[in-house]
Design a protein around this motif. Structure first.
Motif, PDB file in Angstrom:
ATOM      1  N   UNK A  14      -7.976 -12.707  10.122  1.00 18.67           N
ATOM      2  CA  UNK A  14      -6.951 -12.940   9.102  1.00 18.67           C
ATOM      3  C   UNK A  14      -7.371 -14.173   8.305  1.00 18.67           C
ATOM      4  N   UNK A  15      -7.164 -14.198   6.988  1.00 18.46           N
ATOM      5  CA  UNK A  15      -7.539 -15.374   6.194  1.00 18.46           C
ATOM      6  C   UNK A  15      -7.015 -16.674   6.805  1.00 18.46           C
ATOM      7  N   UNK A  16      -7.876 -17.693   6.841  1.00 19.88           N
ATOM      8  CA  UNK A  16      -7.563 -18.939   7.529  1.00 19.88           C
ATOM      9  C   UNK A  16      -6.342 -19.634   6.945  1.00 19.88           C
ATOM     10  N   UNK A  17      -6.120 -19.497   5.617  1.00 14.03           N
ATOM     11  CA  UNK A  17      -4.963 -20.175   5.028  1.00 14.03           C
ATOM     12  C   UNK A  17      -3.652 -19.594   5.548  1.00 14.03           C
ATOM     13  N   UNK A  18      -3.650 -18.295   5.842  1.00 14.76           N
ATOM     14  CA  UNK A  18      -2.456 -17.671   6.416  1.00 14.76           C
ATOM     15  C   UNK A  18      -2.247 -18.123   7.863  1.00 14.76           C
ATOM     16  N   UNK A  19      -3.316 -18.166   8.631  1.00 13.13           N
ATOM     17  CA  UNK A  19      -3.232 -18.612  10.021  1.00 13.13           C
ATOM     18  C   UNK A  19      -2.710 -20.047  10.088  1.00 13.13           C
ATOM     19  N   UNK A  20      -3.265 -20.922   9.238  1.00 11.14           N
ATOM     20  CA  UNK A  20      -2.831 -22.323   9.240  1.00 11.14           C
ATOM     21  C   UNK A  20      -1.353 -22.453   8.869  1.00 11.14           C
TER      22      UNK A  20
END
Length: 198
Positions: A125-131
């Motif tokens: 999953x895109x890292x910005x969403x995970x963060x």
């Protein structure tokens, strides 16, 4: 939220993101421009991911299962189209096998005939969403992010929202969803949260 409950999600988090957007008059105003919904439900198979943004694309059509809240395949595509210009879906039933699909009205309007893209498989999953989700979970004291299964819906370019700011969105959300989902909230079988970021 209906889809999340039908997928046996325990945790459902809605995140609103405000941005400084330029008006026609040249002024910059804070506007709610993105909404993200995450749940730790069962996730979707590749076949269901390919149907989830099609009108009438639900696999529960005609079912007699009374536990299913959403049955007609209208909720996600219709709600998304009435609020934003682009909807993205990330869904998984096992770690590192995420199916991704999207509905972009600007893009699809240029196609003849208009066709949705096939879901594609991602490793992450895109890292910005995970963060963003991990920050929400940590600050709220919620259960950890679900790696085995879950779904993320991302509304981009929300130009059609009735509530232009996060505060207005939150007030409406708190009242409406507190009334609609009060039984799930009261018996503590579901955790439904809403938070905002700039």
């Amino acid at each position: 939220i209906d889809n999340s409950i039908s997928a046996n999600a325990k945790n459902i988090h809605i995140i609103g993101i405000e941005e400084n957007l330029k008006s026609k008059e040249g002024k910059f105003n804070k506007r709610l421009n993105e909404i993200i919904t995450y749940d730790d439900g069962e996730g979707m198979t590749e076949d269901i991911a390919n149907l989830c943004l099609q009108l009438g694309g639900d696999t529960h059509i005609g079912t007699s299962d009374k536990k299913q809240i959403s049955k007609f395949g209208m909720g996600l595509p219709q709600a998304s189209g009435s609020q934003c210009m682009k909807t993205e879906v990330f869904t998984w039933r096992q770690p590192n096998e995420i199916f991704y699909t999207y509905l972009d009205y600007d893009e699809i309007s240029k196609k003849d005939p208009p066709m949705l893209p096939k879901a594609k498989k991602l490793n992450n999953i895109p890292i910005e969403l995970i963060n963003l989700l991990n920050t929400t979970i940590k600050e709220g004291g919620f259960e950890p992010f679900s790696k085995p299964h879950g779904t993320i819906i991302r509304w981009n370019n929300c130009t059609r929202l009735n509530h232009k700011t996060y505060n207005a969105f939150y007030r409406n959300f708190e009242f409406f969803n507190g009334r609609v989902y009060r039984y799930f909230i009261n018996d503590e079988s579901k955790c439904i949260s809403v938070s905002g970021f700039e």
